[in-house]
Design an enzyme around this catalytic site. Sequence first.
Site, mmCIF file in Angstrom:
data_model
loop_
_atom_site.group_PDB
_atom_site.id
_atom_site.type_symbol
_atom_site.label_atom_id
_atom_site.label_comp_id
_atom_site.label_asym_id
_atom_site.label_seq_id
_atom_site.Cartn_x
_atom_site.Cartn_y
_atom_site.Cartn_z
ATOM 1 N N LYS A 79 -9.145 9.265 1.504
ATOM 2 C CA LYS A 79 -8.510 10.575 1.672
ATOM 3 C C LYS A 79 -7.054 10.398 2.111
ATOM 4 O O LYS A 79 -6.154 11.099 1.638
ATOM 5 C CB LYS A 79 -9.302 11.404 2.687
ATOM 6 N N GLN A 132 -15.414 14.433 9.407
ATOM 7 C CA GLN A 132 -16.149 13.516 8.524
ATOM 8 C C GLN A 132 -17.628 13.483 8.929
ATOM 9 O O GLN A 132 -17.962 13.201 10.072
ATOM 10 C CB GLN A 132 -15.528 12.106 8.618
ATOM 11 N N ASP A 181 -13.038 22.013 4.092
ATOM 12 C CA ASP A 181 -14.257 21.687 3.343
ATOM 13 C C ASP A 181 -15.035 22.936 2.930
ATOM 14 O O ASP A 181 -15.995 22.840 2.166
ATOM 15 C CB ASP A 181 -15.174 20.804 4.203
#
Length: 281
Positions: free
Chosen positions: A52, A96, A119
Site C-alpha cells: 500500500k 489493517q 475501506d
Amino acid sequence: MAVILDGRVYADMALDAVAEKVAALKKRGITPGLAVILVGDDPASQTYVRSKGKACDRVGIYSRTMIMAGDTTQAELEKQIAQLNRDEKIHGILLQLPLPPHLDEQHALSCISPEKDVDGFHALNAGRLMLSLEGVQPCTPKGILFMLKQAGVPIEGAHAVVVGRSNIVGKPAAMLLLRENATVTLCHSKTPDLKAQTLQADILVAAVGKPRLITADMVKPGAAVIDVGINRVNGRLVGDVDFENVSGVAGYISPVPGGVGLMTVAMLMDNVVSLAETSLA
Ligand code: NDP
C-alpha cells in the site's frame, strides 16, 4: 481457453487515473493522505502494508504507517484512531486486519470517522452501500466491478453467484453486483449444494479462503470467474479456484497472484483521493 483478467493491466489503468486526480488536487493545494495502522507483526499484514505504501508513492499520495505493538490495548488503539481523525494531513485511515484476537475489530472500525473510512467498513458506509447511496465502497468488491466492466463482461441481467458472505468481500460484492442489475445468489458454508448454485453463474466470485474449492465441474462454460481467495500452499500463493482446470471451461478468469489483490490496492488509492476531494466540498 478463458481470457485472463490480468490485475496488473487493470490496476495500472486505475492507478494512472488516480495519479491524474492527485496531480489536480495538488494544484489546489491538497495532498491526499493515507494513514495505515498495523497492530502486531503478522508477516502477511506487513507485506500488504508495504504494497500500500508503494502504491501511495507511485501516485503521489502522502502515506504514514503507524506500527503498534501486538499487546496494544483497545484504548490505546482507539486513541490513535482519534488522533488521526483530527489530523488534517490524513484523508483516509486504514486499520489493517486482522487485529490480534484480544482486540475488538468492529468497535475499533466504528471509531474511524466515516469521512476518513477509506475501506468503507464503518456501519454508516456499509449502510449507504445497502441503500444504494453514494459513499465509500470497500476496495476488493470495487476492484472486482472495475475489472468486470473494463473487460466488457455483461453484468446487467447476468446471474452472479458470490461464494463467501464476509462483511469485507462477499456481502459488499453482492450489493455492488445487485446495484449493476445482476441477479445475485450469495452462498456460504451452510449452502447445501454449492455446485448446483455455482453452475448457474454467469459471473462467479469466490471469496472463501479454501484452496481450489471451485473445480472445473462447478463452472458454467463461458462464465466470468473472479478468484478473491489468497491461500498459501507449500509456500505458494493459490486462490479458491482450480485455475489450471477452470481456465479450460470459463470465459474469463482472474489469476492468483496477479488478479484481484492488485485491484484492491488500486481501489484503495482511488478511495483516498475521493475522500480528499469530498473534504474540499
Ligand atoms: P472470511 O473468512 O471472513 O469469510 C469466508 C466466507 O466463506 C464465509 O462467509 C464462509 O461462510 C464461507 N465459506 C467457508 N467455507 C465454505 C464452503 N466450503 N463453501 C461455501 N462457503 C464457504 O474471509 P474473507 O471474506 O475475509 O476472505 C476470503 C478470502 O479472500 C481469503 O482467502 C482472503 O485471504 C481473501 N481476500 C483477498 C483479498 C484480495 O485483495 N485479493 C482481500 C480480502 C480477502 P460462513 O459465513 O457460513 O462462515
